[in-house]
Scaffold this motif. Structure first.
Motif, PDB file in Angstrom:
ATOM      1  N   ASP A  18      -0.942 -19.739 -25.171  1.00 10.97           N
ATOM      2  CA  ASP A  18      -1.309 -18.763 -24.140  1.00 10.97           C
ATOM      3  C   ASP A  18      -0.326 -17.589 -24.129  1.00 10.97           C
ATOM      4  OD1 ASP A  18      -3.518 -20.218 -23.405  1.00 10.97           O
ATOM      5  OD2 ASP A  18      -2.603 -21.091 -21.605  1.00 10.97           O
ATOM      6  N   ARG A  21      -0.983 -15.481 -27.293  1.00  6.76           N
ATOM      7  CA  ARG A  21      -2.233 -14.717 -27.213  1.00  6.76           C
ATOM      8  C   ARG A  21      -2.100 -13.594 -26.184  1.00  6.76           C
ATOM      9  NH1 ARG A  21      -5.481 -16.363 -31.669  1.00  6.76           N
ATOM     10  NH2 ARG A  21      -5.190 -18.607 -31.841  1.00  6.76           N
ATOM     11  N   ALA A  22      -1.376 -13.866 -25.114  1.00 10.77           N
ATOM     12  CA  ALA A  22      -1.117 -12.793 -24.142  1.00 10.77           C
ATOM     13  C   ALA A  22      -0.353 -11.669 -24.824  1.00 10.77           C
ATOM     14  CB  ALA A  22      -0.335 -13.339 -22.946  1.00 10.77           C
ATOM     15  N   VAL A  25      -2.683  -9.579 -26.760  1.00 11.52           N
ATOM     16  CA  VAL A  25      -3.426  -8.613 -25.943  1.00 11.52           C
ATOM     17  C   VAL A  25      -2.555  -7.367 -25.712  1.00 11.52           C
ATOM     18  CG1 VAL A  25      -4.556  -8.156 -23.735  1.00 11.52           C
ATOM     19  CG2 VAL A  25      -4.773 -10.415 -24.783  1.00 11.52           C
ATOM     20  N   PHE A 242      -7.822 -13.301 -29.381  1.00 14.19           N
ATOM     21  CA  PHE A 242      -7.248 -13.872 -28.152  1.00 14.19           C
ATOM     22  C   PHE A 242      -7.794 -15.259 -27.907  1.00 14.19           C
ATOM     23  CE2 PHE A 242      -7.596  -9.139 -27.170  1.00 14.19           C
ATOM     24  CZ  PHE A 242      -6.469  -8.875 -27.925  1.00 14.19           C
ATOM     25  N   CYS A 243      -8.914 -15.574 -28.530  1.00 11.98           N
ATOM     26  CA  CYS A 243      -9.503 -16.903 -28.648  1.00 11.98           C
ATOM     27  C   CYS A 243     -10.717 -16.671 -29.542  1.00 11.98           C
ATOM     28  CB  CYS A 243      -9.893 -17.502 -27.289  1.00 11.98           C
ATOM     29  SG  CYS A 243     -11.189 -16.618 -26.394  1.00 11.98           S
ATOM     30  N   GLU A 245     -13.619 -16.684 -28.983  1.00 13.85           N
ATOM     31  CA  GLU A 245     -14.666 -15.973 -28.253  1.00 13.85           C
ATOM     32  C   GLU A 245     -14.281 -14.526 -27.934  1.00 13.85           C
ATOM     33  OE1 GLU A 245     -17.588 -17.715 -27.609  1.00 13.85           O
ATOM     34  OE2 GLU A 245     -16.535 -19.158 -28.872  1.00 13.85           O
ATOM     35  N   ASP A 246     -13.129 -14.100 -28.368  1.00 15.48           N
ATOM     36  CA  ASP A 246     -12.690 -12.728 -28.102  1.00 15.48           C
ATOM     37  C   ASP A 246     -11.824 -12.254 -29.267  1.00 15.48           C
ATOM     38  OD1 ASP A 246     -11.884 -10.275 -27.156  1.00 15.48           O
ATOM     39  OD2 ASP A 246     -11.032 -11.021 -25.282  1.00 15.48           O
ATOM     40  N   ARG A 248     -10.874  -9.058 -31.811  1.00 18.22           N
ATOM     41  CA  ARG A 248     -10.902  -7.593 -31.820  1.00 18.22           C
ATOM     42  C   ARG A 248     -10.576  -7.064 -33.221  1.00 18.22           C
ATOM     43  NH1 ARG A 248      -9.852  -6.177 -26.091  1.00 18.22           N
ATOM     44  NH2 ARG A 248     -10.554  -8.053 -24.990  1.00 18.22           N
TER      45      ARG A 248
ATOM     46  N   LEU B  26      -3.635  -8.208 -19.084  1.00 19.53           N
ATOM     47  CA  LEU B  26      -4.774  -9.086 -19.393  1.00 19.53           C
ATOM     48  C   LEU B  26      -5.898  -8.900 -18.383  1.00 19.53           C
ATOM     49  CD1 LEU B  26      -2.642 -10.366 -21.303  1.00 19.53           C
ATOM     50  CD2 LEU B  26      -3.619 -12.597 -20.738  1.00 19.53           C
ATOM     51  N   PRO B  35     -14.905  -8.492 -24.256  1.00 21.31           N
ATOM     52  CA  PRO B  35     -16.297  -8.894 -24.486  1.00 21.31           C
ATOM     53  C   PRO B  35     -16.676 -10.049 -23.556  1.00 21.31           C
ATOM     54  CG  PRO B  35     -14.881  -9.630 -26.297  1.00 21.31           C
ATOM     55  CD  PRO B  35     -14.045  -8.739 -25.413  1.00 21.31           C
ATOM     56  N   ALA B  37     -17.970 -12.982 -23.691  1.00 19.90           N
ATOM     57  CA  ALA B  37     -17.645 -14.393 -23.955  1.00 19.90           C
ATOM     58  C   ALA B  37     -16.157 -14.701 -23.813  1.00 19.90           C
ATOM     59  CB  ALA B  37     -18.127 -14.786 -25.351  1.00 19.90           C
ATOM     60  N   GLY B  38     -15.335 -13.678 -23.677  1.00 17.44           N
ATOM     61  CA  GLY B  38     -13.895 -13.906 -23.638  1.00 17.44           C
ATOM     62  C   GLY B  38     -13.359 -14.417 -22.307  1.00 17.44           C
ATOM     63  N   GLN B  45      -5.384 -18.053 -19.999  1.00 19.18           N
ATOM     64  CA  GLN B  45      -4.145 -17.330 -20.326  1.00 19.18           C
ATOM     65  C   GLN B  45      -3.529 -16.722 -19.066  1.00 19.18           C
ATOM     66  OE1 GLN B  45      -6.149 -14.933 -23.146  1.00 19.18           O
ATOM     67  NE2 GLN B  45      -6.109 -16.506 -24.735  1.00 19.18           N
ATOM     68  N   THR B  48      -1.847 -19.412 -16.994  1.00 16.15           N
ATOM     69  CA  THR B  48      -0.544 -19.808 -17.554  1.00 16.15           C
ATOM     70  C   THR B  48       0.536 -18.777 -17.205  1.00 16.15           C
ATOM     71  OG1 THR B  48      -1.490 -21.081 -19.368  1.00 16.15           O
ATOM     72  CG2 THR B  48       0.728 -20.219 -19.699  1.00 16.15           C
ATOM     73  N   LEU B  49       0.230 -17.506 -17.381  1.00 20.14           N
ATOM     74  CA  LEU B  49       1.229 -16.471 -17.072  1.00 20.14           C
ATOM     75  C   LEU B  49       1.612 -16.518 -15.599  1.00 20.14           C
ATOM     76  CD1 LEU B  49      -0.090 -13.374 -19.113  1.00 20.14           C
ATOM     77  CD2 LEU B  49       1.753 -14.952 -19.712  1.00 20.14           C
TER      78      LEU B  49
END
Lengths: 503, 503
Positions: A18, A21-22, A25, A242-243, A245-246, A248, B26, B35, B37-38, B45, B48-49
């Motif tokens: 997490d 991935r943050a 972003v 970012f997962c 499902e996302d 870029r 985020l 998008p 689905a994200g 995420q 968690t932050l």
């Protein structure tokens, strides 16, 4: 017991993922939408996220959990989630904990200094301003290699984080075979440069229409830029996820060249398909990424070159491009377009190189890095060694260091063995594609009709779906029945360019 | 000793702030470019932050550092960085550590359930589906208030995190005075609704040109949307800040109404100016935010209403708007435009309400929240109580709960006392503006010439530059020499609307 330890391990890894991935972003935003003044703050925030992720991942608790799970996980099927998670996490953990914190911090400082010096060198078009920071980085990279440990060459130690299981000795064999074919092919193509023109690509192309075209292109290859991903613009095209499902991708558009944006989009869409194809079950663990830089590049090169520069693709795509650009493309036929997008020949700059010459740029860099790390090449001799190899491989002598050893930003991090993945990717792309074609001989006809699903599904089943469970070599063995093999790539290049250049 | 403890405290707070600002990036991305689905991954995420930031901030170490610094910081000047940092951090820390972790988790779960039930209620246009989850939230909010502690009302405890120093008893006094003027004014305006038309705003307005116009508007008020900020589009306009050098506002455009996007942009630009005006020295600490929701709202309302709906602003801005929309605005004069953008009258929906009626919507909600939290109102009696107050304040009876008690998403978090800031902001905006005018009588003439610098600089010097060092009351005292005072606001509203509606 094992279940509880596994659950605990997953909880820690989830937090690490997490945070990473943050950070991705924040990094995506920095390269796409961040206002100019935001850079300093963003750098601090990214550093904090990365520091927290690193500290969490390299904590003694993770080591103990991995140790406790070793026997239990070893008894599970090799490519099961559990065995793979413990094995791959162990590999990453060992690598990351071997580097002392002070060395990592010193590398970061040295990189920042080298980045400034690199810009100074570039503005003077000379190696000298970059020399001292680069020499310092070479020393630090050798120290890092020593901490990681190596037998034949420090290069091997650094290569581990990019290409698990690969060694310089194996790369050297690969490079020797590639050069055997590609150096004479390059010279032959150079001698017949006038056979192919790409003037049709070099016209004014409206950016808004180019944008539409790039979105059409990534849709053809199956990258979901609507529900599960996006495309944006950035100075340097890249892919981030970012997962699954996302995902870029970015591209850059050149108002006076149709190819730059289009092939950048296809390239990144290949990376993006890989990320979109990683199963959700692997997400938020170290398995939820690609197998290596090289395997990732095999996917981007597949769609950019093997498909994107094929007759079949242009048979389908040219009418679509011509509908958006009737003035520029209305009078061009598929054959002319096919030849234009495949124009080849020696040039100074790697990122502008074609399929024939690209690998020679990479081989040159890897050979210099190997020599630097072994101490066989002094940092101040880099420009000379560079020029010598450019002459031998490409028949060109760089007029200055700006178009020579200062062209890549990569070396502001020192010789880190990261370039190898580009050539490994090119080679693997054909090894995988040849096998996919053997399984589904209808792929070229389908591509010609704009249908890429069979090829994409094959790649998903044989590459994407594993995440990083398998090493590149294991993946190739499982998918093609053989280890890394340059012959499919060489057959492809020789056949394609012999025809185009009438050799 | 104190220096070392302060340095340590700052290091922890820096990490907390970096995590919170990363979460803000985020969240911004989720509302602008992510998008569809994200969403699931992004939610994880973000959680968690936020969890890491909360754990770090509420750690015993922070409590010990604050305790150790109490005497030393208390000896520094009140609005010095050091005294303010320790005082404000202590206030936040006390508030956050008073809530047991299980209650926070249960509130989050209850909020998620209420959010779904709220949508179900909205689709049935009925309170009933929302009742049970809302009643559960009322109970949890009362528990939270008990943990925080209160004397007169549980509302006071919840209000502390929104409006430091404010109590319901003081709000009640304010509301009484506001209703005294605004209820009869609303009825008087309603009786003369035909005096003002906003038909000129309700025409087709091309979105691309509206976008250009909103950027011109935010530039007029001085929001930097180029170097130190951006404007993007989102479903619900908002402002967020990643540091004072990177402040993001969003707007939404309505292709058939010029006002919605334009005033949303001006509103958010007001928030954005506040964030861009917080000194870099306060950044990465709890002082690097606004003084309260109400003070923040005073800045957005100032630029949206007091300036953005003024004759002076439209004297300058109408020619610019007409240049972009000659067909729609070419025949409109300043006076007609001024009247159109100030059309008022009772309506059901808070977010569509005008300057005259907006506060009555807020007062209604605060009074119901107070009654719910005291146990004087049962959750199933909300629709009835809502309708009763709507009739009394606005002369309207809601036909169903969709345009009644289900209209705000806020109550999916329960009665949290968060609405009060909107009215406090309206009131403060005039108190501050009146004082700025007393200091610089040339402000209206400058605005009429498109020059907002004097007003903006006054707000920066007297509001923005303090960050959260001062409470709203302290800030008002320092800036205007008085505590919160509704009279400037009432003078403004009465004068303005008596003229427009010829009362």
């Amino acid at each position: 017991m094992a279940e509880a330890a596994l659950a605990r391990l997953r909880a820690v890894l989830t937090e690490v993922d997490d945070l990473q991935r943050a950070a991705a972003v924040l990094s995506w935003d920095r390269q796409t939408y961040m206002p100019p003044a935001g850079g300093a703050g963003r750098g601090e925030q990214l550093a904090t996220l990365q520091r927290l992720a690193h500290a969490r991942f390299t904590s003694p608790e993770v080591g103990e959990l991995l140790e406790g799970l070793r026997d239990w996980a070893g008894a599970q099927p090799y490519d099961s989630f559990e065995a793979s998670l413990v094995r791959v996490t162990r590999r990453d953990y060992d690598l990351m904990t071997k580097l002392p914190g002070e060395l990592v911090a010193e590398l970061a400082r040295a990189e920042a200094a080298a980045f400034d010096a690199w810009h100074a060198g570039r503005s003077e078009r000379a190696w000298q301003p970059f020399l001292a920071p680069f020499a310092h980085l070479v020393g630090l990279c050798r120290q890092a290699a020593d901490h990681i440990g190596w037998q034949d060459s420090p290069f091997d130690a650094l290569l581990r984080s990019h290409e698990p299981g690969m060694t310089y000795a194996r790369l050297d064999q690969l490079f020797t075979r590639l050069k055997e074919v590609l150096v004479p092919l390059t010279h032959a193509v150079a001698a017949r440069a006038d056979r192919v023109s790409d003037a049709v690509l070099q016209q004014p192309y409206d950016e808004a229409r180019q944008w539409t075209l790039t979105l059409q292109a990534v849709a053809v290859v199956g990258f979901d830029a609507t529900e599960r991903g996006r495309q944006d613009r950035s100075v340097h095209p890249f892919t981030t996820s970012f997962c699954s499902e996302d995902v870029r991708i970015t591209t850059r558009l050149d108002p006076s060249h149709l190819g730059h944006g289009l092939f950048a989009s296809l390239h990144e869409a290949g990376h993006g398909l890989y990320e979109q194809g990683i199963p959700a079950a692997l997400w938020r663990t170290p398995l939820g990424v690609g197998a290596s830089g090289g395997v990732h590049e095999s996917q981007s090169r597949l769609w950019e070159n093997v498909i994107g520069r094929s007759r079949g693709f242009w048979t389908f795509f040219l009418p679509r491009a011509a509908a958006l650009f009737p003035d520029q493309l209305g009078g061009t036929d598929v054959e002319a377009m096919y030849r234009a997008v495949n124009r080849a020949g020696p040039s100074f700059i790697r990122v502008e190189a074609d399929e024939v010459t690209y690998n020679l740029h990479i081989i040159l860099r890897c050979e210099l890095e190997q020599a630097l790390l072994r101490g066989d090449l002094a940092p101040d001799d880099v420009p000379g060694a560079w020029a010598e190899k450019m002459r031998a491989y490409l028949g060109l002598t760089p007029p200055d260091d700006l178009v020579g050893a200062l062209q890549d930003v990569h070396w502001t991090g020192g010789p880190t063995a990261g370039f190898a993945g580009y050539t490994l990717g090119n080679v693997m792309s054909l090894q995988l594609y040849e096998r996919a074609m053997a399984d589904h001989p209808g792929i070229p006809d389908a591509v010609q009709a704009g249908n890429t699903e069979e090829l994409r599904t094959w790649m998903r089943d044989h590459v994407h779906s594993y995440g990083s469970k398998l090493t590149p070599e294991e993946l190739l063995q499982q998918a093609t029945g053989r280890g890394l093999d340059p012959e499919p790539y060489l057959r492809y290049i020789q056949g394609k360019y012999a025809e185009i250049y009438d050799l």
